[in-house]
Design a protein around this motif. Structure first.
Motif, PDB file in Angstrom:
ATOM      1  N   GLY A   1       0.696  -1.303  -0.125  1.00 15.80           N
ATOM      2  CA  GLY A   1       0.160   0.199   0.087  1.00 15.80           C
ATOM      3  C   GLY A   1       0.796   1.257  -0.056  1.00 15.80           C
ATOM      4  N   PHE A   2       2.153   1.096   0.013  1.00  8.17           N
ATOM      5  CA  PHE A   2       3.079   2.283   0.202  1.00  8.17           C
ATOM      6  C   PHE A   2       3.916   2.251  -0.966  1.00  8.17           C
ATOM      7  CE2 PHE A   2       1.434   1.244   4.428  1.00  8.17           C
ATOM      8  CZ  PHE A   2       1.058   2.583   4.909  1.00  8.17           C
ATOM      9  N   GLY A   3       4.468   3.410  -1.342  1.00 11.65           N
ATOM     10  CA  GLY A   3       5.369   3.536  -2.289  1.00 11.65           C
ATOM     11  C   GLY A   3       4.944   3.115  -3.601  1.00 11.65           C
ATOM     12  N   TYR A   4       5.487   2.108  -4.230  1.00 12.13           N
ATOM     13  CA  TYR A   4       4.985   1.778  -5.625  1.00 12.13           C
ATOM     14  C   TYR A   4       4.431   0.013  -5.273  1.00 12.13           C
ATOM     15  CZ  TYR A   4       6.657   5.366  -8.368  1.00 12.13           C
ATOM     16  OH  TYR A   4       6.764   6.454  -8.960  1.00 12.13           O
ATOM     17  N   SER A   5       4.308  -0.348  -4.129  1.00  8.82           N
ATOM     18  CA  SER A   5       3.867  -1.484  -3.772  1.00  8.82           C
ATOM     19  C   SER A   5       2.347  -1.618  -3.609  1.00  8.82           C
ATOM     20  CB  SER A   5       4.087  -2.196  -2.509  1.00  8.82           C
ATOM     21  OG  SER A   5       5.714  -2.589  -2.397  1.00  8.82           O
ATOM     22  N   ASP A   6       1.675  -2.717  -4.309  1.00  8.14           N
ATOM     23  CA  ASP A   6       0.039  -2.944  -4.274  1.00  8.14           C
ATOM     24  C   ASP A   6      -0.358  -2.870  -2.759  1.00  8.14           C
ATOM     25  OD1 ASP A   6       0.049  -3.203  -7.075  1.00  8.14           O
ATOM     26  OD2 ASP A   6      -0.176  -5.133  -7.051  1.00  8.14           O
ATOM     27  N   ALA A   7      -1.450  -2.451  -2.646  1.00  8.29           N
ATOM     28  CA  ALA A   7      -2.040  -2.453  -1.277  1.00  8.29           C
ATOM     29  C   ALA A   7      -2.744  -3.970  -1.104  1.00  8.29           C
ATOM     30  CB  ALA A   7      -3.104  -1.688  -1.241  1.00  8.29           C
ATOM     31  N   LEU A   8      -2.886  -4.353   0.317  1.00 10.49           N
ATOM     32  CA  LEU A   8      -3.536  -5.560   0.444  1.00 10.49           C
ATOM     33  C   LEU A   8      -5.133  -5.295   0.878  1.00 10.49           C
ATOM     34  CD1 LEU A   8      -1.089  -7.344   2.740  1.00 10.49           C
ATOM     35  CD2 LEU A   8      -1.815  -8.169   0.631  1.00 10.49           C
ATOM     36  N   PRO A   9      -6.031  -5.979   0.463  1.00  7.66           N
ATOM     37  CA  PRO A   9      -7.373  -5.759   0.998  1.00  7.66           C
ATOM     38  C   PRO A   9      -7.545  -5.414   2.484  1.00  7.66           C
ATOM     39  CG  PRO A   9      -7.255  -7.747  -0.371  1.00  7.66           C
ATOM     40  CD  PRO A   9      -5.867  -7.259   0.134  1.00  7.66           C
ATOM     41  N   GLY A  10      -8.321  -4.112   2.868  1.00  9.56           N
ATOM     42  CA  GLY A  10      -8.320  -3.770   3.946  1.00  9.56           C
ATOM     43  C   GLY A  10      -7.130  -3.297   4.624  1.00  9.56           C
ATOM     44  N   GLY A  11      -6.027  -3.077   3.925  1.00  6.91           N
ATOM     45  CA  GLY A  11      -4.795  -2.616   4.448  1.00  6.91           C
ATOM     46  C   GLY A  11      -3.721  -3.615   4.695  1.00  6.91           C
ATOM     47  N   GLY A  12      -4.354  -4.717   5.262  1.00  5.44           N
ATOM     48  CA  GLY A  12      -3.432  -5.715   5.449  1.00  5.44           C
ATOM     49  C   GLY A  12      -3.216  -5.635   7.099  1.00  5.44           C
ATOM     50  N   THR A  13      -3.366  -6.827   7.737  1.00  3.59           N
ATOM     51  CA  THR A  13      -3.026  -7.043   9.147  1.00  3.59           C
ATOM     52  C   THR A  13      -1.404  -7.112   9.055  1.00  3.59           C
ATOM     53  OG1 THR A  13      -2.973  -9.410   9.138  1.00  3.59           O
ATOM     54  CG2 THR A  13      -5.164  -8.268   9.446  1.00  3.59           C
ATOM     55  N   LEU A  14      -1.205  -7.081  10.449  1.00  3.50           N
ATOM     56  CA  LEU A  14       0.395  -7.029  10.838  1.00  3.50           C
ATOM     57  C   LEU A  14       0.899  -8.501  10.425  1.00  3.50           C
ATOM     58  CD1 LEU A  14       0.740  -5.663  14.415  1.00  3.50           C
ATOM     59  CD2 LEU A  14       1.314  -4.484  12.360  1.00  3.50           C
ATOM     60  N   ARG A  15       0.036  -9.563  10.644  1.00  5.74           N
ATOM     61  CA  ARG A  15       0.493 -10.706  10.251  1.00  5.74           C
ATOM     62  C   ARG A  15       0.612 -11.042   8.683  1.00  5.74           C
ATOM     63  NH1 ARG A  15      -1.167 -16.858  12.651  1.00  5.74           N
ATOM     64  NH2 ARG A  15       0.293 -18.289  11.108  1.00  5.74           N
ATOM     65  N   GLN A  16      -0.515 -10.484   8.030  1.00  2.00           N
ATOM     66  CA  GLN A  16      -0.658 -10.453   6.629  1.00  2.00           C
ATOM     67  C   GLN A  16       0.474  -9.960   5.896  1.00  2.00           C
ATOM     68  OE1 GLN A  16      -4.295  -8.921   5.911  1.00  2.00           O
ATOM     69  NE2 GLN A  16      -5.386 -10.922   5.605  1.00  2.00           N
ATOM     70  N   GLN A  17       1.042  -8.800   6.407  1.00  2.00           N
ATOM     71  CA  GLN A  17       2.162  -7.835   6.052  1.00  2.00           C
ATOM     72  C   GLN A  17       3.277  -8.731   6.107  1.00  2.00           C
ATOM     73  OE1 GLN A  17       2.191  -3.570   6.320  1.00  2.00           O
ATOM     74  NE2 GLN A  17       0.345  -4.044   7.597  1.00  2.00           N
ATOM     75  N   ALA A  18       3.518  -9.260   7.613  1.00  2.00           N
ATOM     76  CA  ALA A  18       4.587  -9.947   7.743  1.00  2.00           C
ATOM     77  C   ALA A  18       5.006 -11.053   6.805  1.00  2.00           C
ATOM     78  CB  ALA A  18       4.930 -10.407   9.366  1.00  2.00           C
ATOM     79  N   ASP A  19       3.914 -11.973   6.737  1.00  2.00           N
ATOM     80  CA  ASP A  19       3.852 -13.015   5.847  1.00  2.00           C
ATOM     81  C   ASP A  19       4.394 -12.904   4.331  1.00  2.00           C
ATOM     82  OD1 ASP A  19       3.355 -15.113   7.714  1.00  2.00           O
ATOM     83  OD2 ASP A  19       1.190 -15.016   7.639  1.00  2.00           O
ATOM     84  N   LEU A  20       3.843 -11.558   4.011  1.00  4.32           N
ATOM     85  CA  LEU A  20       4.171 -11.449   2.498  1.00  4.32           C
ATOM     86  C   LEU A  20       5.573 -10.863   2.387  1.00  4.32           C
ATOM     87  CD1 LEU A  20       2.683 -10.739  -0.086  1.00  4.32           C
ATOM     88  CD2 LEU A  20       2.135  -8.345   0.374  1.00  4.32           C
ATOM     89  N   LEU A  21       6.146  -9.987   3.412  1.00  4.12           N
ATOM     90  CA  LEU A  21       7.548  -9.865   3.235  1.00  4.12           C
ATOM     91  C   LEU A  21       8.303 -10.620   3.440  1.00  4.12           C
ATOM     92  CD1 LEU A  21       7.269  -6.113   5.093  1.00  4.12           C
ATOM     93  CD2 LEU A  21       7.375  -6.576   2.780  1.00  4.12           C
ATOM     94  N   ALA A  22       8.096 -11.613   4.418  1.00  8.04           N
ATOM     95  CA  ALA A  22       8.770 -13.127   4.471  1.00  8.04           C
ATOM     96  C   ALA A  22       8.891 -13.913   3.276  1.00  8.04           C
ATOM     97  CB  ALA A  22       8.326 -13.886   5.766  1.00  8.04           C
ATOM     98  N   ASP A  23       7.705 -13.848   2.681  1.00  9.87           N
ATOM     99  CA  ASP A  23       7.752 -14.470   1.366  1.00  9.87           C
ATOM    100  C   ASP A  23       8.663 -13.826   0.205  1.00  9.87           C
ATOM    101  OD1 ASP A  23       6.050 -16.601   2.411  1.00  9.87           O
ATOM    102  OD2 ASP A  23       4.469 -15.523   1.716  1.00  9.87           O
ATOM    103  N   LEU A  24       8.710 -12.404   0.233  1.00  7.84           N
ATOM    104  CA  LEU A  24       9.285 -11.854  -0.697  1.00  7.84           C
ATOM    105  C   LEU A  24      10.668 -11.954  -0.154  1.00  7.84           C
ATOM    106  CD1 LEU A  24       9.911  -9.319  -2.721  1.00  7.84           C
ATOM    107  CD2 LEU A  24       9.586  -7.737  -0.782  1.00  7.84           C
ATOM    108  N   ALA A  25      11.062 -12.023   0.992  1.00  7.59           N
ATOM    109  CA  ALA A  25      12.698 -12.348   1.193  1.00  7.59           C
ATOM    110  C   ALA A  25      13.005 -13.697   0.740  1.00  7.59           C
ATOM    111  CB  ALA A  25      12.905 -12.098   2.835  1.00  7.59           C
ATOM    112  N   VAL A  26      12.293 -14.526   0.865  1.00  7.60           N
ATOM    113  CA  VAL A  26      12.630 -16.040   0.412  1.00  7.60           C
ATOM    114  C   VAL A  26      12.615 -16.121  -1.192  1.00  7.60           C
ATOM    115  CG1 VAL A  26      11.864 -18.310   0.322  1.00  7.60           C
ATOM    116  CG2 VAL A  26      11.562 -17.240   2.375  1.00  7.60           C
ATOM    117  N   GLU A  27      11.747 -15.189  -1.672  1.00  3.62           N
ATOM    118  CA  GLU A  27      11.651 -15.135  -3.324  1.00  3.62           C
ATOM    119  C   GLU A  27      13.238 -14.562  -3.655  1.00  3.62           C
ATOM    120  OE1 GLU A  27      10.347 -15.612  -7.215  1.00  3.62           O
ATOM    121  OE2 GLU A  27       9.424 -16.324  -5.393  1.00  3.62           O
TER     122      GLU A  27
END
Length: 312
Positions: A90-116
């Motif tokens: 939802g910030f900068g050039y990243s897409d937003a998550l539905p409802g803004g995204g919970t802390l866990r949803q954001q953490a999971d997404l960024l952890a998956d990004l790091a793994v990628e």
């Protein structure tokens, strides 16, 4: 409402939307992406990757973007770390998550990004709201973290009602009406002044505003995501904080004692007591932006966390 009044309201809405879109396009042209795009679980994320060495993720706070981390801190770390700096959803050039995204949803997404990106167990560093996300990462994805550093991080619930601004902009009506109006009409000087005030009692570094692009924070996407995330933060932390005693990672907590945005006594001190082995560093006279006010102290804490995690 008469048909004439309804038609005028509709025309005004279209006008604000067009003006907001035009302003967003001009802001993006003046502040182009600095990194690459990676799609994770259907969400397109913008991320800067620089340097070589142990993997290190820097998570920015509310209302900002990864540019807050790349302005100065990235350059102090990329000589000995592979630094990964995402724009949160939802910030900068990243897409937003539905409802803004919970802390866990954001953490999971960024952890998956790091793994990628090949970073299976990075050292995770989070500032302010980003500290909340980093803590969610440590709680829910410990297998994908080597250690944790919070910088003026929000970790616990607090007393007080949500401000009128966030009550309006986090609501469905507010996102449909108020948010486009803000994007279209708010003076750039007002946004710049709000950004500058976050540095108090320190002053904003020279060149920061031009580099950061304050109007990026006033886009419709970012205003809505930030408001939705802020509206649920205290309640989410009330639940998340119960799990801090089970964190089994090297944790460093850094906070300024002059921070009036995220209070030391409400957040950092209890966090340092509740996480086994956590170490607290308090910076006298420093406000909410310690990575700009005292970057050498921040780098020292990051290096210590890396050493404790066996990365250095």
């Amino acid at each position: 409402m008469s048909r004439v009044a309804a038609a005028l309201a509709l025309l005004a809405s279209f006008g604000l939307t067009a003006c907001a879109a035009s302003r967003e396009a001009a802001t993006r042209a003046a502040n182009p992406p600095q990194g690459q795009f990676v799609t994770v679980g259907g969400t397109r994320l913008h991320v800067v990757v620089a340097g070589q060495g142990p993997d290190l993720v820097l998570i920015h706070g509310a209302s900002g973007s990864g540019r807050d981390m790349t302005f100065d801190l990235l350059g102090r770390l990329s000589d000995r770390y592979r630094v990964i700096v995402p724009d949160r959803p939802g910030f900068g050039y990243s897409d937003a998550l539905p409802g803004g995204g919970t802390l866990r949803q954001q953490a999971d997404l960024l952890a998956d990004l790091a793994v990628e990106l090949g970073a299976d167990r990075p050292l995770v560093v989070g500032h302010s709201y980003g500290g909340s996300v980093a803590l969610a990462w440590a709680v829910h994805r410990p297998q994908n973290a080597a250690g944790l550093v919070t910088l003026a991080g929000a970790s616990h619930p607090w007393d007080g009602d949500l401000s009128l601004f966030y009550r309006v902009t986090s609501s469905a009506v507010g996102r449909a009406v108020a948010v486009p109006a803000i994007t279209a009409l708010v003076p750039e000087g007002t946004v710049s002044g709000m950004v500058e005030s976050v540095f108090a009692p320190q002053t904003e570094p020279e060149g920061y505003a031009e580099y950061f692009g304050p109007l990026m924070s006033a886009s419709r996407k970012t205003l809505a995501a930030n408001a939705q995330q802020r509206a649920t933060l205290s309640d989410e932390l009330a639940v998340q904080s119960r799990q801090y005693p089970v964190i089994d990672l090297p944790v460093e907590v850094l906070h300024g004692d002059a921070d009036t945005t995220v209070g030391l006594e409400i957040h950092a001190r209890p966090l340092s007591r509740e996480v086994p082995g956590a170490r607290l560093t308090v910076l006298p006279g420093v406000g909410h932006m310690p990575h700009h006010a005292d970057p050498e102290a921040v780098v020292a804490v990051i290096d210590r966390a890396a050493a404790r995690a066996g990365l250095r």
